[in-house]
Design an enzyme around this catalytic site. Structure first.
Site, PDB file in Angstrom:
ATOM      1  CE  LYS A 165       8.963  20.915  28.407  1.00 21.33           C
ATOM      2  NZ  LYS A 165       9.997  21.974  28.293  1.00 21.33           N
ATOM      3  NE  ARG A 191      13.387  17.063  31.220  1.00 23.78           N
ATOM      4  CZ  ARG A 191      12.430  17.870  31.628  1.00 23.78           C
ATOM      5  NH1 ARG A 191      11.202  17.494  31.665  1.00 23.78           N
ATOM      6  NH2 ARG A 191      12.722  19.081  31.984  1.00 23.78           N
ATOM      7  NE  ARG A 216       9.614  29.128  34.368  1.00 22.97           N
ATOM      8  CZ  ARG A 216       9.900  27.966  33.802  1.00 22.97           C
ATOM      9  NH1 ARG A 216       9.011  27.376  33.033  1.00 22.97           N
ATOM     10  NH2 ARG A 216      11.072  27.414  34.001  1.00 22.97           N
ATOM     11  NE  ARG A 221      10.900  25.528  37.424  1.00 19.99           N
ATOM     12  CZ  ARG A 221      10.762  24.872  36.275  1.00 19.99           C
ATOM     13  NH1 ARG A 221       9.590  24.877  35.664  1.00 19.99           N
ATOM     14  NH2 ARG A 221      11.767  24.224  35.753  1.00 19.99           N
ATOM     15  NE  ARG A 269      15.644  24.001  33.619  1.00 24.22           N
ATOM     16  CZ  ARG A 269      14.927  25.094  33.883  1.00 24.22           C
ATOM     17  NH1 ARG A 269      15.422  26.037  34.670  1.00 24.22           N
ATOM     18  NH2 ARG A 269      13.730  25.215  33.371  1.00 24.22           N
TER      19      ARG A 269
HETATM   20  P1  AP5 Z   1       6.884  27.649  30.079  1.00 23.79           P
HETATM   21  O1  AP5 Z   1       5.584  27.341  29.440  1.00 23.79           O
HETATM   22  O2  AP5 Z   1       6.929  27.720  31.568  1.00 23.79           O
HETATM   23  O3  AP5 Z   1       8.028  26.705  29.487  1.00 23.79           O
HETATM   24  P2  AP5 Z   1       8.289  25.129  29.669  1.00 23.79           P
HETATM   25  O4  AP5 Z   1       8.583  24.573  28.315  1.00 23.79           O
HETATM   26  O5  AP5 Z   1       7.193  24.513  30.459  1.00 23.79           O
HETATM   27  O6  AP5 Z   1       9.626  25.230  30.455  1.00 23.79           O
HETATM   28  P3  AP5 Z   1      10.138  24.568  31.819  1.00 23.79           P
HETATM   29  O7  AP5 Z   1      11.317  25.404  32.222  1.00 23.79           O
HETATM   30  O8  AP5 Z   1       9.059  24.413  32.819  1.00 23.79           O
HETATM   31  O9  AP5 Z   1      10.610  23.221  31.294  1.00 23.79           O
HETATM   32  P4  AP5 Z   1      11.645  22.316  31.916  1.00 23.79           P
HETATM   33  O10 AP5 Z   1      11.529  21.208  30.964  1.00 23.79           O
HETATM   34  O11 AP5 Z   1      12.986  22.871  32.127  1.00 23.79           O
HETATM   35  O12 AP5 Z   1      11.121  22.169  33.417  1.00 23.79           O
HETATM   36  P5  AP5 Z   1      10.433  20.963  34.184  1.00 23.79           P
HETATM   37  O13 AP5 Z   1       9.594  21.534  35.240  1.00 23.79           O
HETATM   38  O14 AP5 Z   1       9.843  20.002  33.224  1.00 23.79           O
HETATM   39  O15 AP5 Z   1       7.397  29.054  29.466  1.00 23.79           O
HETATM   40  C1  AP5 Z   1       8.568  29.681  29.975  1.00 23.79           C
HETATM   41  C2  AP5 Z   1       8.317  31.199  30.108  1.00 23.79           C
HETATM   42  O16 AP5 Z   1       8.191  31.775  28.809  1.00 23.79           O
HETATM   43  C3  AP5 Z   1       7.043  31.579  30.867  1.00 23.79           C
HETATM   44  O17 AP5 Z   1       7.290  32.725  31.636  1.00 23.79           O
HETATM   45  C4  AP5 Z   1       6.018  31.865  29.752  1.00 23.79           C
HETATM   46  O18 AP5 Z   1       5.068  32.842  30.167  1.00 23.79           O
HETATM   47  C5  AP5 Z   1       6.903  32.370  28.630  1.00 23.79           C
HETATM   48  N1  AP5 Z   1       6.458  31.964  27.295  1.00 23.79           N
HETATM   49  C6  AP5 Z   1       5.874  30.785  26.924  1.00 23.79           C
HETATM   50  N2  AP5 Z   1       5.637  30.761  25.601  1.00 23.79           N
HETATM   51  C7  AP5 Z   1       6.095  31.935  25.107  1.00 23.79           C
HETATM   52  C8  AP5 Z   1       6.142  32.525  23.797  1.00 23.79           C
HETATM   53  N3  AP5 Z   1       5.649  31.887  22.731  1.00 23.79           N
HETATM   54  N4  AP5 Z   1       6.701  33.749  23.669  1.00 23.79           N
HETATM   55  C9  AP5 Z   1       7.185  34.409  24.766  1.00 23.79           C
HETATM   56  N5  AP5 Z   1       7.157  33.927  26.033  1.00 23.79           N
HETATM   57  C10 AP5 Z   1       6.627  32.700  26.197  1.00 23.79           C
HETATM   58  O19 AP5 Z   1      11.707  20.223  34.796  1.00 23.79           O
HETATM   59  C11 AP5 Z   1      12.469  20.795  35.842  1.00 23.79           C
HETATM   60  C12 AP5 Z   1      13.499  19.788  36.329  1.00 23.79           C
HETATM   61  O20 AP5 Z   1      12.831  18.629  36.856  1.00 23.79           O
HETATM   62  C13 AP5 Z   1      14.438  19.214  35.260  1.00 23.79           C
HETATM   63  O21 AP5 Z   1      15.560  20.041  35.049  1.00 23.79           O
HETATM   64  C14 AP5 Z   1      14.798  17.859  35.863  1.00 23.79           C
HETATM   65  O22 AP5 Z   1      15.770  17.973  36.862  1.00 23.79           O
HETATM   66  C15 AP5 Z   1      13.500  17.423  36.524  1.00 23.79           C
HETATM   67  N6  AP5 Z   1      12.632  16.614  35.633  1.00 23.79           N
HETATM   68  C16 AP5 Z   1      11.375  16.931  35.200  1.00 23.79           C
HETATM   69  N7  AP5 Z   1      10.877  15.955  34.416  1.00 23.79           N
HETATM   70  C17 AP5 Z   1      11.844  14.997  34.323  1.00 23.79           C
HETATM   71  C18 AP5 Z   1      11.945  13.752  33.650  1.00 23.79           C
HETATM   72  N8  AP5 Z   1      10.927  13.306  32.866  1.00 23.79           N
HETATM   73  N9  AP5 Z   1      13.074  13.038  33.768  1.00 23.79           N
HETATM   74  C19 AP5 Z   1      14.105  13.475  34.546  1.00 23.79           C
HETATM   75  N10 AP5 Z   1      14.081  14.647  35.220  1.00 23.79           N
HETATM   76  C20 AP5 Z   1      12.967  15.410  35.117  1.00 23.79           C
END
Ligand code: AP5
Ligand code: ZN
Length: 217
Positions: free
Chosen positions: A13, A88, A127, A161, A172
């Protein structure tokens, strides 16, 4: 335009949202990034969110919705937004509908990145991001072109992270399946859902995403 990116942790994402921001000038709005900034700044919301995030659970709807509302009200969001990691939960999805109604906007597309859980642990544990500009990298899939130097800004400091470890990733993914995956049906019912196979190469997915966004906006 308002675009939503749905998908489990590690689905790509953030990677695709940054690409769309560059190509279309929309604002990437990641609640994860906003929460991490609140934790780093030691705000009240950040203090309440820290332990929850480290455990891989979802931060309360109340905190997240308040943070998102504030950010959406800023003037740059008028260019269009890509919601990355929000909504979410069903409560967040309904709050978003209400907010958009108030501002006379609508959801142009909810793009669901379809991936296999088994691949997500590898994606997340490899990552790292640039400390200067936030560009995302991966130990195996996307190294900087010159080792140790960011392609985008030339920065040389990278970070990982606190929640990117195998144990937290399992929680997660569990939170995703229990609370977020039901939103796929929610947006399907609204006629906004577009599913995309996100198991391929980053650049191939970027091409598919670009085509979808051109059609939808
Ligand atoms: P990346 O693009 O970083 O993946 P992502 O989908 O953004 O994953 P996140 O881990 O950031 O999502 P998340 O939902 O867990 O975290 P968030 O910050 O929202 O890609 C991952 C890796 O793979 C990278 O190294 C990239 O280079 C590589 N990659 C990408 N595409 C690829 C491909 N096609 N092939 C190979 N490699 C690839 O949330 C963190 C925490 O915050 C949550 O756990 C929660 O506690 C809180 N939080 C955030 N939003 C909310 C909400 N709305 N409600 C409640 N809690 C929330
Ligand atoms: Zn950089």
């Amino acid at each position: 335009p308002v675009l939503i990116l749905l998908g489990p942790p590690g689905a790509g994402k953030g990677t695709q949202a940054r690409m769309l921001e560059e190509r279309f000038g929309f604002v990437q709005l990641s609640t994860g990034d906003l929460l991490r900034a609140a934790v780093a700044a030691g705000t009240d919301a950040g203090r309440r969110a820290k332990a929850v995030m480290e455990a891989g659970e979802l931060v309360s709807d109340e905190i997240v919705i308040a943070i998102l509302r504030d950010r959406m009200a800023q003037s740059d969001c008028a260019q269009g937004v890509i919601l990355d990691g929000f909504p979410r939960t069903a409560v967040q999805a309904e709050a978003l509908d209400t907010l958009l109604q108030e501002t006379g906007q609508k959801i142009d597309a909810a793009i669901s990145l379809e991936v296999e859980d088994a691949a997500m642990v590898t994606r997340i544990s490899g990552r790292f991001t640039c400390g200067g500009c936030g560009e995302g990298y991966h130990d195996s899939f996307k190294q900087p072109q010159a080792m140790g130097t960011c392609d985008k800004c030339g920065g040389t400091e990278f970070k990982r992270r606190a929640d990117d470890n195998a144990e937290t990733v399992a929680s997660r993914l569990e939170a995703y399946h229990a609370q977020t995956a039901p939103l796929i049906a929610y947006y399907k019912a609204q006629g906004a859902l577009i599913g995309i196979n996100a198991m391929g190469e980053i650049d191939d997915i970027a091409r598919k995403m670009t085509a979808i966004v051109k059609t939808a906006t």
